[in-house]
Design a protein around this motif. Sequence first.
Motif, PDB file in Angstrom:
ATOM      1  N   GLY A  40       0.809  -1.210   0.000  1.00  0.00           N
ATOM      2  CA  GLY A  40       0.000   0.000   0.000  1.00  0.00           C
ATOM      3  C   GLY A  40       0.843   1.261   0.000  1.00  0.00           C
ATOM      4  N   ARG A  41       0.197   2.387   0.188  1.00  0.00           N
ATOM      5  CA  ARG A  41       0.833   3.708   0.114  1.00  0.00           C
ATOM      6  C   ARG A  41       2.118   3.779   0.930  1.00  0.00           C
ATOM      7  NH1 ARG A  41      -0.645   8.865  -1.274  1.00  0.00           N
ATOM      8  NH2 ARG A  41       0.194   9.860   0.574  1.00  0.00           N
ATOM      9  N   GLY A  42       3.163   4.320   0.318  1.00  0.00           N
ATOM     10  CA  GLY A  42       4.429   4.467   1.024  1.00  0.00           C
ATOM     11  C   GLY A  42       5.140   3.147   1.229  1.00  0.00           C
ATOM     12  N   GLY A  43       4.696   2.141   0.499  1.00  0.00           N
ATOM     13  CA  GLY A  43       5.218   0.791   0.708  1.00  0.00           C
ATOM     14  C   GLY A  43       6.717   0.659   0.511  1.00  0.00           C
ATOM     15  N   ARG A  74      18.394  17.336  11.724  1.00  0.00           N
ATOM     16  CA  ARG A  74      17.931  16.154  12.438  1.00  0.00           C
ATOM     17  C   ARG A  74      16.543  16.439  12.992  1.00  0.00           C
ATOM     18  NH1 ARG A  74      22.821  16.755  16.548  1.00  0.00           N
ATOM     19  NH2 ARG A  74      23.724  17.291  14.538  1.00  0.00           N
ATOM     20  N   VAL A  75      15.792  15.426  13.204  1.00  0.00           N
ATOM     21  CA  VAL A  75      14.477  15.572  13.812  1.00  0.00           C
ATOM     22  C   VAL A  75      14.226  14.266  14.573  1.00  0.00           C
ATOM     23  CG1 VAL A  75      13.248  14.665  11.763  1.00  0.00           C
ATOM     24  CG2 VAL A  75      12.059  16.205  13.319  1.00  0.00           C
ATOM     25  N   SER A  76      13.527  14.343  15.682  1.00  0.00           N
ATOM     26  CA  SER A  76      13.279  13.105  16.415  1.00  0.00           C
ATOM     27  C   SER A  76      12.147  12.348  15.730  1.00  0.00           C
ATOM     28  CB  SER A  76      12.901  13.408  17.869  1.00  0.00           C
ATOM     29  OG  SER A  76      11.591  13.918  17.926  1.00  0.00           O
ATOM     30  N   SER A  77      12.143  11.037  15.889  1.00  0.00           N
ATOM     31  CA  SER A  77      11.112  10.272  15.189  1.00  0.00           C
ATOM     32  C   SER A  77       9.720  10.609  15.705  1.00  0.00           C
ATOM     33  CB  SER A  77      11.402   8.773  15.278  1.00  0.00           C
ATOM     34  OG  SER A  77      11.497   8.368  16.608  1.00  0.00           O
ATOM     35  N   GLU A  78       9.606  10.969  16.979  1.00  0.00           N
ATOM     36  CA  GLU A  78       8.262  11.304  17.458  1.00  0.00           C
ATOM     37  C   GLU A  78       7.775  12.616  16.834  1.00  0.00           C
ATOM     38  OE1 GLU A  78       8.143  11.617  21.688  1.00  0.00           O
ATOM     39  OE2 GLU A  78       9.679  13.166  21.773  1.00  0.00           O
ATOM     40  N   GLU A  79       8.690  13.556  16.664  1.00  0.00           N
ATOM     41  CA  GLU A  79       8.322  14.793  15.973  1.00  0.00           C
ATOM     42  C   GLU A  79       7.963  14.511  14.511  1.00  0.00           C
ATOM     43  OE1 GLU A  79      11.043  18.135  18.341  1.00  0.00           O
ATOM     44  OE2 GLU A  79      11.983  16.857  16.838  1.00  0.00           O
ATOM     45  N   MET A  80       8.781  13.667  13.885  1.00  0.00           N
ATOM     46  CA  MET A  80       8.534  13.322  12.476  1.00  0.00           C
ATOM     47  C   MET A  80       7.160  12.696  12.308  1.00  0.00           C
ATOM     48  SD  MET A  80      10.000  13.590   9.569  1.00  0.00           S
ATOM     49  CE  MET A  80       8.539  13.754   8.549  1.00  0.00           C
ATOM     50  N   LEU A  81       6.796  11.823  13.251  1.00  0.00           N
ATOM     51  CA  LEU A  81       5.483  11.181  13.168  1.00  0.00           C
ATOM     52  C   LEU A  81       4.370  12.204  13.276  1.00  0.00           C
ATOM     53  CD1 LEU A  81       6.059   7.980  15.337  1.00  0.00           C
ATOM     54  CD2 LEU A  81       5.523   8.072  12.893  1.00  0.00           C
ATOM     55  N   MET A 100       4.573  15.407  12.545  1.00  0.00           N
ATOM     56  CA  MET A 100       4.589  16.248  11.345  1.00  0.00           C
ATOM     57  C   MET A 100       3.963  15.505  10.161  1.00  0.00           C
ATOM     58  SD  MET A 100       8.248  18.147  11.992  1.00  0.00           S
ATOM     59  CE  MET A 100       8.466  18.960  10.411  1.00  0.00           C
ATOM     60  N   ALA A 101       4.317  14.223   9.998  1.00  0.00           N
ATOM     61  CA  ALA A 101       3.766  13.442   8.887  1.00  0.00           C
ATOM     62  C   ALA A 101       2.257  13.274   9.058  1.00  0.00           C
ATOM     63  CB  ALA A 101       4.448  12.080   8.813  1.00  0.00           C
ATOM     64  N   ALA A 102       1.820  13.059  10.289  1.00  0.00           N
ATOM     65  CA  ALA A 102       0.393  12.859  10.531  1.00  0.00           C
ATOM     66  C   ALA A 102      -0.391  14.151  10.320  1.00  0.00           C
ATOM     67  CB  ALA A 102       0.175  12.350  11.950  1.00  0.00           C
ATOM     68  N   ASN A 103       0.302  15.277  10.310  1.00  0.00           N
ATOM     69  CA  ASN A 103      -0.381  16.551  10.203  1.00  0.00           C
ATOM     70  C   ASN A 103      -0.037  17.302   8.929  1.00  0.00           C
ATOM     71  OD1 ASN A 103      -2.032  16.977  12.811  1.00  0.00           O
ATOM     72  ND2 ASN A 103      -0.088  16.050  13.471  1.00  0.00           N
ATOM     73  N   GLY A 104       0.354  16.578   7.896  1.00  0.00           N
ATOM     74  CA  GLY A 104       0.465  17.199   6.588  1.00  0.00           C
ATOM     75  C   GLY A 104       1.829  17.162   5.931  1.00  0.00           C
ATOM     76  N   ALA A 105       2.921  16.911   6.668  1.00  0.00           N
ATOM     77  CA  ALA A 105       4.239  16.857   6.038  1.00  0.00           C
ATOM     78  C   ALA A 105       4.311  15.591   5.191  1.00  0.00           C
ATOM     79  CB  ALA A 105       5.335  16.864   7.096  1.00  0.00           C
ATOM     80  N   LYS A 106       4.902  15.694   3.980  1.00  0.00           N
ATOM     81  CA  LYS A 106       4.741  14.587   3.033  1.00  0.00           C
ATOM     82  C   LYS A 106       6.025  13.864   2.640  1.00  0.00           C
ATOM     83  CE  LYS A 106       0.312  15.447   1.008  1.00  0.00           C
ATOM     84  NZ  LYS A 106      -0.022  16.760   1.610  1.00  0.00           N
ATOM     85  N   TYR A 118       6.666   8.646   4.902  1.00  0.00           N
ATOM     86  CA  TYR A 118       5.403   8.036   5.280  1.00  0.00           C
ATOM     87  C   TYR A 118       5.415   7.611   6.742  1.00  0.00           C
ATOM     88  CZ  TYR A 118       3.651   8.068   0.588  1.00  0.00           C
ATOM     89  OH  TYR A 118       3.181   8.482  -0.621  1.00  0.00           O
ATOM     90  N   ILE A 119       4.320   7.857   7.419  1.00  0.00           N
ATOM     91  CA  ILE A 119       4.190   7.540   8.838  1.00  0.00           C
ATOM     92  C   ILE A 119       4.596   6.096   9.131  1.00  0.00           C
ATOM     93  CG2 ILE A 119       2.515   7.247  10.712  1.00  0.00           C
ATOM     94  CD1 ILE A 119       0.933   9.524   9.567  1.00  0.00           C
ATOM     95  N   ARG A 120       4.115   5.185   8.269  1.00  0.00           N
ATOM     96  CA  ARG A 120       4.332   3.776   8.530  1.00  0.00           C
ATOM     97  C   ARG A 120       5.813   3.426   8.581  1.00  0.00           C
ATOM     98  NH1 ARG A 120       1.560  -0.187   4.425  1.00  0.00           N
ATOM     99  NH2 ARG A 120       2.618  -1.990   5.288  1.00  0.00           N
ATOM    100  N   ALA A 121       6.564   4.023   7.647  1.00  0.00           N
ATOM    101  CA  ALA A 121       8.002   3.746   7.603  1.00  0.00           C
ATOM    102  C   ALA A 121       8.681   4.328   8.833  1.00  0.00           C
ATOM    103  CB  ALA A 121       8.601   4.318   6.327  1.00  0.00           C
ATOM    104  N   VAL A 122       8.266   5.535   9.242  1.00  0.00           N
ATOM    105  CA  VAL A 122       8.882   6.174  10.418  1.00  0.00           C
ATOM    106  C   VAL A 122       8.561   5.363  11.676  1.00  0.00           C
ATOM    107  CG1 VAL A 122       8.997   8.274  11.807  1.00  0.00           C
ATOM    108  CG2 VAL A 122       8.743   8.447   9.323  1.00  0.00           C
TER     109      VAL A 122
END
Lengths: 453, 453
Positions: free
Chosen positions: B175-178, B220-227, B229-235, B238-242
């Motif tokens: 699926g998406r971001g696979g 650098r960015v922490s993975s929790e921040e990345m998650l 950001m990705a969940a709120n529009g950053a593209k 993909y959330i799943r990979a992070v």
Amino acid sequence: MTFGRGIRAPRHTTHAARRHHREFHVALIVQKYGGSSVADAESIKRVAKRIVDTRRQGHDVVVAVSAMGDTTDELLDLAGQVAPIPAPRELDMLLSSGERIAMALLAMAIHSMGFEARSFTGSQAGMITDATHGAARIVDVTPVRLREALDEGAIVIVAGFQGFNRDTRDITTLGRGGSDTTAVALAAALHADVCEIYSDVDGIFTADPRVVPKARKLDRVSSEEMLEMAANGAKVLYIRAVEYARRHGVLIHARSTFSSAEGTYVLGEGMQVPDAEEGETMEEPIVAGVATDQSQAKITIIGVPDVPGKAAEIFKLVARTGANVDMIVQNVSAAATGRTDISFTLPKADAPTALRALAADQADVGFESLVHDDQIGKLSVVGAGMRTHSGVSATLFEALSVSGINIEMISTSEIRISVVVRGDDLAEAARVVHTAYGLDGEVDATVYAGTGR
Amino acid sequence: MTFGRGIRAPRHTTHAARRHHREFHVALIVQKYGGSSVADAESIKRVAKRIVDTRRQGHDVVVAVSAMGDTTDELLDLAGQVAPIPAPRELDMLLSSGERIAMALLAMAIHSMGFEARSFTGSQAGMITDATHGAARIVDVTPVRLREALDEGAIVIVAGFQGFNRDTRDITTLGRGGSDTTAVALAAALHADVCEIYSDVDGIFTADPRVVPKARKLDRVSSEEMLEMAANGAKVLYIRAVEYARRHGVLIHARSTFSSAEGTYVLGEGMQVPDAEEGETMEEPIVAGVATDQSQAKITIIGVPDVPGKAAEIFKLVARTGANVDMIVQNVSAAATGRTDISFTLPKADAPTALRALAADQADVGFESLVHDDQIGKLSVVGAGMRTHSGVSATLFEALSVSGINIEMISTSEIRISVVVRGDDLAEAARVVHTAYGLDGEVDATVYAGTGR
């Protein structure tokens, strides 16, 4: 529905024995569709309908499919763009994706018509080959998953042209005509009742209808005749598939994607056309057909010293270039000079390399000169009846003579006579010979538009 | 070359411990290239060169690759032409051929540069998933063949986006971001030193540079921040990979196919940027970035009886439509009427179905009316520093207030504050908030042209 699968006659029994079984079990039919039969979405839906119709008649169906239309050529083109000489393993990986696309689309189309269909790659289908990338030979077929799917009532779709090697665990492709071979190999492994090879022509003809408009479709042809015709220019079936079928007792039915009429059955030893009357004698014509081939060139080596071992020396030299020599004729030696001329034919593409090799060794071999002629045509008359009938070659020579067509070379096999004539004379030669053997049909054949593969 | 593979630090050790090992072993780098990075023969050759450069530096390289350019869309289009609702098993079989084409071409291109390269399908790579066609989850990775190929000195190319299920033995897609997930899962299974995710942008930015021209690339960015950001529009990722990377301790490096500059490292707990000074303290900004999202709509349910259980009743109803509700705000009840208003946001595409379901149950739920608004924008400020710093939300509200931008909804998590504003105000809001948190760079960011996947 699956009753009888377990007791399907083993492949060494005669077809008559199998027919006895047929009354008690559902037939298993293998079908092969070439690239032009699945060139686009519309064609795929048409083929899907055809498969579903076969299933509706109560038969189990296994389908081998080629890549859509020009997919293989497009992939080859891409490969050439990224690598001058693509790595063979990767080229096989690349090309094998073409059949996967076609088979998945075909399975979807069948599925959307309300029938269960499952597609399988070459490796999933158990198509085990040697490790020769690009021209792999099938060494075993273990269609466990196909049997399971059939037992569950599904139509089975298999990617043609591909297999895998057990040692390297890599994907392989079978080379030219690979999908025909896939179909025949599946039919053998699954003990199918028939292997239907679909193309855009109606079957095997007594001659190429583009050359001989009065060519007739044959209802049946023996596999040995088919092999001779294919080897000498007929293009509907690939030699390799016919050989495999003969070796494994597979009944081939070459027919058209665009018609429900019966095509041509290719019969191995002891085989019979399905639904033929028990004991029906097959009216065996002396000559099955006339094959034409304009893809060869002729090389003549003039003034070869007529001493033992010269021919061997020459053809060893030619063989080393990879050239595929077909006919060879050596003239009677001129007593005065102790020299002779040797002519041979080979594919036009192989001629330049062979000529270069010969010229390079002219001093060693001791010949006088080379003549290259790429304006020749080869005509072959094929018929199993030649074994038991005399006068077959006389009819050929007579017909050509009456039409003033000169014969440049002659070669024969047990069931074939081939002659080389001028390329410009080939079509006329084929027509007069076709008439002379009584092969002409009453109406002009439909236009013969390619091989559907 | 393979020295040290056996003693590579297990994944639960800290990155510092791994760095100690690095001095003694060759690094193993997993790289992922998206479809736009391999859109044509030229791009494939460019990516091949990049991979070869990494190999030349002495590293072992494993590459996950997506299908070329629009291949997946073209295959989906073909599927739609042959079947209105393609069978999921066959759709996966079809789509998985896209990556096979790309990976074989990439391997060929590398091969023709004089380096050994081998491509592997998802199943050959041991990417084992559940049986959910079209959105399979990875359940195990058994990269036996990849290890063998690495040990033999080959560059390994793996088809992204695909796997296979052990029980059905069928091919699946993720699926998406696979392909991002494939890369991260390979990095985890092979204990890679880093997983480089290539796209056509330079890394993760403090905001979408198309919206906020002064956005800066984050080192650098922490993975929790990345998650968040990705969940709120950053593209970019993909959330799943992070998520997968965080769970398995994989260091992600998001970087550009078109530049050799470092991109952004996404750091999980205890991880450090490679080659950082031992004990170097990471200057943790309070706010990592500002994410914007204009893909949501807002539904307001007016006049809901303010009795216990009403909200549960409403959101159970909405959940049954499959809508993915994001923010929810309930107003203070008007004492006089005993009624309240409830607003929630959801993807624009989910709104019509949710509205129909609510309207159908209006009598049961007892609300007065529904208001649908698809002209909203969501702005989120994300930063792990919020946990320990106060006043972060005040800065946000102040900045918006000064610019006269009205806040319609507010929601917060531990490390995020999100507000809904008018869609027309979103870009302006992002710019002033970006400035207010001191995130502005000195120069305009390069144009942010898509996500490279």
